[in-house]
Design a protein around this motif. Structure first.
Motif, short mmCIF file in Angstrom:
data_model
loop_
_atom_site.label_atom_id
_atom_site.label_comp_id
_atom_site.label_asym_id
_atom_site.label_seq_id
_atom_site.Cartn_x
_atom_site.Cartn_y
_atom_site.Cartn_z
N SER A 1 -15.82 7.35 6.25
CA SER A 1 -14.34 7.47 6.42
C SER A 1 -13.73 5.95 5.72
O SER A 1 -12.44 6.08 5.52
CB SER A 1 -13.94 7.60 7.82
N SER B 1 -18.86 3.59 9.37
CA SER B 1 -19.48 4.32 8.34
C SER B 1 -19.85 3.35 7.08
O SER B 1 -20.78 3.74 6.38
CB SER B 1 -18.69 5.36 8.01
N VAL C 1 -16.67 11.11 1.19
CA VAL C 1 -15.56 10.63 1.80
C VAL C 1 -14.59 12.07 1.77
O VAL C 1 -14.07 12.44 1.01
CB VAL C 1 -14.59 9.63 1.10
N GLU D 1 -11.25 13.78 2.42
CA GLU D 1 -9.80 13.58 2.46
C GLU D 1 -8.90 14.46 3.12
O GLU D 1 -9.06 15.69 2.62
CB GLU D 1 -9.39 13.30 1.17
N HIS D 2 -8.17 14.24 4.48
CA HIS D 2 -7.67 15.36 5.16
C HIS D 2 -6.23 15.53 4.82
O HIS D 2 -5.86 16.72 5.02
CB HIS D 2 -7.70 15.03 6.74
N SER E 1 -3.60 8.89 2.00
CA SER E 1 -4.86 9.34 2.38
C SER E 1 -5.72 9.38 1.04
O SER E 1 -7.01 9.19 1.09
CB SER E 1 -4.99 10.71 3.05
N THR F 1 -12.32 3.79 -0.74
CA THR F 1 -13.58 3.81 0.02
C THR F 1 -14.55 4.17 -1.09
O THR F 1 -15.72 3.65 -0.89
CB THR F 1 -13.56 4.87 1.15
N ARG G 1 -13.68 18.68 8.46
CA ARG G 1 -14.61 17.44 8.05
C ARG G 1 -16.10 17.76 8.05
O ARG G 1 -16.92 17.60 6.97
CB ARG G 1 -14.42 16.22 8.92
N ASP H 1 -8.12 3.22 10.64
CA ASP H 1 -7.25 4.28 10.80
C ASP H 1 -6.31 4.13 11.90
O ASP H 1 -6.67 3.95 12.83
CB ASP H 1 -8.12 5.66 11.22
#
Length: 324
Positions: free
Chosen positions: A35, A40, A59, A61-62, A68, A75, A109, A187
């Motif tokens: 994340s 992580s 990774v 991505e939501h 985001s 990342t 996820r 986050d």
């Protein structure tokens, strides 16, 4: 740029030792859910220390925050700096499903991480995450199945989820991340008191630690392990009992009455799900159990999924779309 080889700090060494057994299996590769958070990132760095060529960091991505995609790309860049292959997988989270944003995001996820199921997926959950999950399970009142919290390794879809850091404290893992010179992303959802887990983390656990003394997190972790061992045995016994009590499409109600309550409830829940009930709750199990334990000719019990259970001639029968 490959991560420089140098003496490991105590925190780094602890994380590396935790992940090393993951490389002992026959799998040719491992997927790491990353994340960008400290847990992580430390997991990725530790795996890179063992064998960077065998891991892929994913990774997810939501799209739930305005930046985001930028965070996901940053990342990936940090992970590639460790010599680890990385990619972004974007998912859509249905925020109107009724299950809650957190649960919906977690489901999407995991689906994205598992992919075709050919490689185990490593997750960065720590002992603190385990303690929080035990407390949330305790609040639900659903017994050993909830108190067992997260297992070190669990099947999911067609793959397997592995949590090598469950025995390490979050503070230790974060320190390892910083010792590797990595800058984790925190986050903001992890600070939002609208989420129950956040309040457990920042309000409840500190109070328990203050009142009961240090070691609460470790004690809750031991509780999860013991509950998992108990639950595994009870589930195996319940499966054996169910095989003895199934009569075609029905279940022997008289035989159920002779089981210990801990087995009876498990047998009923397993059978209900097999007959089409969708995620029956404890209340549903108790309702069907009343047809066994307190039988006086009452009507059937409705279950989610359009299933109705009746007692007919000493047996439980489940029918779909059955009228009263």
């Amino acid at each position: 740029m490959l991560m420089a080889r140098r003496a490991l700090s105590p925190s780094q060494l602890a994380v590396v030792q935790a992940v090393r057994p993951c490389f002992d299996g026959p799998e040719r590769g491992l997927v790491i859910g990353c994340s960008g958070g400290a847990d992580s990132l430390a997991l990725v760095a530790a795996c890179a220390n063992v064998d960077a060529s065998r891991v892929l960091a994913v990774v997810v991505e939501h799209g739930l925050q305005a930046d985001s995609l930028r965070i996901a790309d940053a990342t990936v860049e940090a992970v590639r700096g460790l010599g680890v292959a990385a990619e972004v997988r974007s998912v859509h989270v249905d925020t109107t499903s009724g299950e809650g944003v957190e649960a919906a995001a977690r489901r999407e996820r995991l689906v994205a991480l598992v992919g075709d199921g050919k490689r185990p997926v490593l997750l960065g959950h720590t002992l603190d995450d385990q303690a929080e999950t035990v407390l949330l399970g305790l609040a639900r009142g659903s017994g050993a199945a909830s108190l067992q919290a997260m297992a070190p390794s669990t099947p999911h879809l067609a793959g397997r989820l592995v949590r090598p850091l469950l025995g390490l404290r979050r503070s230790q893992v974060r320190q390892a991340c910083l010792d590797w010179g990595l800058m984790p992303w925190d986050d903001p959802m992890n600070l939002d008191p609208a989420y129950l887990r956040v309040r457990v983390r920042h309000e409840l656990l500190p109070v328990l630690d203050d009142v009961l003394g240090p070691g609460v997190v470790e004690a809750l972790g031991r509780t999860a392990t013991l509950a998992r061992h108990d639950n595994d045995l009870l589930e195996r016994l319940a499966a054996d009992a169910q095989r003895d009590l199934v009569r075609g499409d029905s279940l022997d109600a008289v035989g159920l009455l002779h089981l210990y309550p801990a087995l009876r409830g498990r047998v009923l829940r397993r059978w209900m799900i097999e007959r089409g009930a969708q995620a029956p709750t404890m209340a549903h199990v108790q309702g069907v159990a009343a047809l066994v334990e307190n039988w006086h000719g009452q009507g059937g019990v409705d279950l989610p999924g359009g299933v109705r259970v009746h007692r007919i001639q000493g047996a439980l029968v489940a029918r779909s779309g059955d009228p009263e």
